[in-house]
Design a protein around this motif. Structure first.
Motif, short mmCIF file in Angstrom:
data_model
loop_
_atom_site.label_atom_id
_atom_site.label_comp_id
_atom_site.label_asym_id
_atom_site.label_seq_id
_atom_site.Cartn_x
_atom_site.Cartn_y
_atom_site.Cartn_z
N SER A 1 0.90 -1.27 -0.04
CA SER A 1 0.01 -0.14 -0.09
C SER A 1 0.81 1.16 -0.13
O SER A 1 1.71 1.16 0.48
N SER A 2 0.38 2.22 -0.61
CA SER A 2 1.19 3.44 -0.58
C SER A 2 1.45 4.10 0.75
O SER A 2 2.32 4.71 0.84
N GLY A 3 0.48 3.68 1.56
CA GLY A 3 0.51 4.25 2.94
C GLY A 3 1.13 3.38 3.95
O GLY A 3 1.25 3.54 5.12
N SER B 1 -8.75 4.34 4.95
CA SER B 1 -7.86 5.46 4.53
C SER B 1 -7.49 4.89 3.05
O SER B 1 -7.20 3.58 2.93
N SER C 1 -5.20 5.31 1.27
CA SER C 1 -3.65 4.99 1.13
C SER C 1 -3.24 3.75 1.48
O SER C 1 -1.92 3.41 1.33
#
Length: 159
Positions: free
Chosen positions: A48-50, A57, A59
């Motif tokens: 995940s980008s986050g 969320s 992200s």
């Protein structure tokens, strides 16, 4: 025949039973930890980008509320592609399109593009047109729909 064990068959194989995972409703909903354990044990990774798994969320990549049939479908896909690495980049987190067969309702997973995955999908599943957003569609004999969204495969597990 697409050579892929459907979710109900896979569930029966791993559980030792002969029944389905919940009839036509897509089966039981899984928690983040249940889905992550099932996917990880099959050799499927995720990102995940986050770097998170919070369903609220966009992200994050969450599996909270993923249908058992969708997780089983991902595992069956991994078995079908063998040594091809599968990485999930989208799950049940917010930020995806709405609808009955949506990410939020546990029917969809996004997979990172990989040449071996694309070759498997385009070589084994029937071309079924182009979605309204321009994504090329392929459908397996079990009814799962694979949409090439350019940066990833958006897979709807219905079978």
């Amino acid at each position: 025949m697409d050579g892929i064990v459907g979710p109900a068959t896979w569930s029966a194989l791993v559980s030792g039973g002969g029944g389905s995972t919940g009839g036509g409703n897509g089966g039981d909903l899984l928690s983040q930890s249940q889905a992550a354990s099932l996917l990880s044990s099959a050799g499927i990774t995720w990102s995940s980008s986050g770097n998170c798994s919070n369903r609220n969320s966009s992200s994050c990549t969450s599996f909270d509320g993923l249908r058992r049939a969708s997780a089983d479908g991902a595992v069956a896909l991994k078995h079908a592609v063998g040594g091809c690495g599968l990485t999930i980049t989208g799950g049940t987190e917010t930020g995806h399109a709405a609808g009955t067969y949506s990410h939020a309702n546990g029917y969809k997973l996004d997979f990172a593009m990989a040449g071996c995955l694309t070759s498997h999908i385009t070589g084994n599943f029937a071309y079924s047109g182009v979605r309204g957003d321009g994504a090329t569609l392929y459908t397996s004999s079990s009814g799962n729909v694979y949409a090439n969204e350019g940066s990833h495969w958006d897979v709807t597990f219905t079978g």
